[in-house]
Design an enzyme around this catalytic site. Structure first.
Site, mmCIF file in Angstrom:
data_model
loop_
_atom_site.group_PDB
_atom_site.id
_atom_site.type_symbol
_atom_site.label_atom_id
_atom_site.label_comp_id
_atom_site.label_asym_id
_atom_site.label_seq_id
_atom_site.Cartn_x
_atom_site.Cartn_y
_atom_site.Cartn_z
ATOM 1 N N SER A 7 15.493 1.522 0.549
ATOM 2 C CA SER A 7 14.272 1.042 -0.085
ATOM 3 C C SER A 7 13.870 1.733 -1.349
ATOM 4 O O SER A 7 13.828 2.884 -1.441
ATOM 5 C CB SER A 7 12.895 1.311 0.839
ATOM 6 O OG SER A 7 11.644 1.203 0.246
ATOM 7 N N HIS A 32 16.254 -3.116 -0.627
ATOM 8 C CA HIS A 32 14.919 -3.454 -0.035
ATOM 9 C C HIS A 32 13.835 -3.246 -0.841
ATOM 10 O O HIS A 32 13.821 -2.269 -1.553
ATOM 11 C CB HIS A 32 14.449 -2.540 1.524
ATOM 12 C CG HIS A 32 13.385 -2.965 2.201
ATOM 13 N ND1 HIS A 32 13.357 -3.883 2.793
ATOM 14 C CD2 HIS A 32 12.082 -2.547 2.155
ATOM 15 C CE1 HIS A 32 12.255 -4.155 3.253
ATOM 16 N NE2 HIS A 32 11.248 -3.213 3.084
ATOM 17 N N ASP A 34 9.783 -3.351 -1.944
ATOM 18 C CA ASP A 34 8.478 -3.295 -1.160
ATOM 19 C C ASP A 34 7.657 -3.641 -2.233
ATOM 20 O O ASP A 34 7.237 -2.971 -3.497
ATOM 21 C CB ASP A 34 8.170 -1.826 -0.597
ATOM 22 C CG ASP A 34 8.894 -1.412 0.574
ATOM 23 O OD1 ASP A 34 8.701 -2.248 1.585
ATOM 24 O OD2 ASP A 34 9.635 -0.380 0.501
ATOM 25 N N MET A 36 3.428 -4.056 -3.024
ATOM 26 C CA MET A 36 2.204 -3.624 -2.466
ATOM 27 C C MET A 36 1.313 -3.858 -3.517
ATOM 28 O O MET A 36 1.682 -3.729 -4.700
ATOM 29 C CB MET A 36 2.347 -2.300 -1.976
ATOM 30 C CG MET A 36 3.251 -1.664 -1.024
ATOM 31 S SD MET A 36 3.239 0.092 -0.785
ATOM 32 C CE MET A 36 4.631 0.200 0.223
ATOM 33 N N HIS A 66 9.926 -7.500 0.639
ATOM 34 C CA HIS A 66 8.861 -7.281 1.612
ATOM 35 C C HIS A 66 7.422 -7.459 1.128
ATOM 36 O O HIS A 66 7.116 -6.347 0.306
ATOM 37 C CB HIS A 66 9.183 -6.054 2.478
ATOM 38 C CG HIS A 66 8.164 -5.550 3.581
ATOM 39 N ND1 HIS A 66 7.929 -4.436 3.544
ATOM 40 C CD2 HIS A 66 7.169 -6.453 4.170
ATOM 41 C CE1 HIS A 66 6.981 -4.252 4.691
ATOM 42 N NE2 HIS A 66 6.414 -5.558 4.773
ATOM 43 N N MET A 68 3.793 -6.835 1.009
ATOM 44 C CA MET A 68 2.577 -6.496 1.670
ATOM 45 C C MET A 68 1.514 -6.836 0.654
ATOM 46 O O MET A 68 1.189 -5.961 -0.273
ATOM 47 C CB MET A 68 2.729 -4.913 1.705
ATOM 48 C CG MET A 68 3.741 -4.691 2.985
ATOM 49 S SD MET A 68 4.152 -2.922 2.837
ATOM 50 C CE MET A 68 5.733 -2.952 1.737
ATOM 51 N N MET A 138 7.509 -2.868 11.625
ATOM 52 C CA MET A 138 7.048 -1.683 10.949
ATOM 53 C C MET A 138 6.765 -0.543 11.819
ATOM 54 O O MET A 138 6.399 -0.531 12.851
ATOM 55 C CB MET A 138 5.565 -1.953 10.079
ATOM 56 C CG MET A 138 5.825 -2.791 9.141
ATOM 57 S SD MET A 138 7.054 -2.279 7.831
ATOM 58 C CE MET A 138 6.249 -0.649 7.154
ATOM 59 N N GLY A 146 7.969 7.757 2.893
ATOM 60 C CA GLY A 146 8.130 9.070 3.193
ATOM 61 C C GLY A 146 7.342 9.391 4.813
ATOM 62 O O GLY A 146 7.125 10.521 5.139
ATOM 63 N N ASP A 180 11.498 -0.746 9.630
ATOM 64 C CA ASP A 180 11.190 0.046 8.450
ATOM 65 C C ASP A 180 10.203 0.938 8.532
ATOM 66 O O ASP A 180 9.108 0.715 9.307
ATOM 67 C CB ASP A 180 10.722 -1.103 7.258
ATOM 68 C CG ASP A 180 10.490 -0.242 6.108
ATOM 69 O OD1 ASP A 180 10.697 0.939 5.851
ATOM 70 O OD2 ASP A 180 9.801 -1.146 5.156
ATOM 71 N N GLY A 181 10.627 2.400 8.244
ATOM 72 C CA GLY A 181 9.569 3.209 8.479
ATOM 73 C C GLY A 181 10.179 4.598 9.284
ATOM 74 O O GLY A 181 10.287 4.453 10.284
#
Length: 225
Positions: A7, A32, A34, A36, A66, A68, A138, A146, A180-181
């Protein structure tokens, strides 16, 4: 079977192209991305312009976007034009989940649905499954990198695996499971054993001085299954 998707949320943004090239050389299978919007989630990251800018650095490695963010469909169109290969989104962010999935598929991309820790698997009706190439579970609440892996997620992955297996037996269509996470070398094996085959890792890769060793450590754990 297994794929590692670094990511770029954890990358050094000042040299993003170089960071992407480095992890691809180290063995990354996907990149990946992200997205947001400081609305659907409490953070603000990248848009389609950045996706288009990094596309030349990824070469043949897929960009996995992804989303969001909301509203959704116009953003899907923008990322299709920017060079995304995979696009996933959260059902809560779409007024019409099937229509949003169909939009992604109509342009020849792979479509995914992202489920938050508290989102039930009940959303996965047959009409939704028919449009899906992968499902993103998720294992942290979205918004920040993190974070620590939520252990209860393993049970959700196991249940999702049963759903995907039953669907495969009926249709012969394989739906992959992405997680993911909080993924690292200490827990990736358990996550794979639960049923996942695509692993998004940010700080476990980009926060390490040796990206080759970081990705190799993840892949080595997967070889031991």
């Amino acid at each position: 079977m297994y794929k590692i998707a670094p990511s770029i949320l954890s990358a050094d943004f000042a040299k993003l192209g170089q960071e992407i090239e480095e992890v691809i050389l180290a063995g990354a299978d996907w990149i990946h991305f992200d997205v947001m919007d400081n609305h659907y989630v409490p953070n603000l990251t990248f848009g389609p312009v950045v996706c288009k800018a990094i596309k030349p650095y990824t070469k043949s490695t897929p960009i996995d976007v992804h989303l969001m963010a909301e509203p959704l469909d116009s953003l899907i169109e923008s990322f299709i034009q920017a060079g995304a290969d995979y696009i996933s989104f959260h059902p809560e962010a779409s007024k019409h989940v099937h229509r949003s999935l169909s939009l992604i598929k109509s342009k020849g991309l792979k479509a995914g649905l992202a489920l938050n820790p508290a989102t039930s698997l009940d959303i996965l009706s047959d009409i939704v499954l028919d449009e899906l190439d992968y499902i993103l579970i998720m294992s942290v609440n979205p918004g920040f990198g993190g974070q620590i892996f939520i252990p209860k997620t393993l049970e959700k992955i196991q249940e999702l695996k049963k759903i995907c297996q039953a669907y495969y037996q009926t249709t012969s269509r394989l739906i992959e499971i992405q997680v993911d996470g909080g993924i690292n070398a200490n827990n990736i094996k358990k996550i794979a054993q639960a049923g996942a085959n695509i692993f998004v890792a940010g700080s476990a890769i980009f926060n390490q001085s040796d990206r080759n060793q970081a990705i190799s450590a993840l892949k080595q754990e997967l070889q031991n299954i």
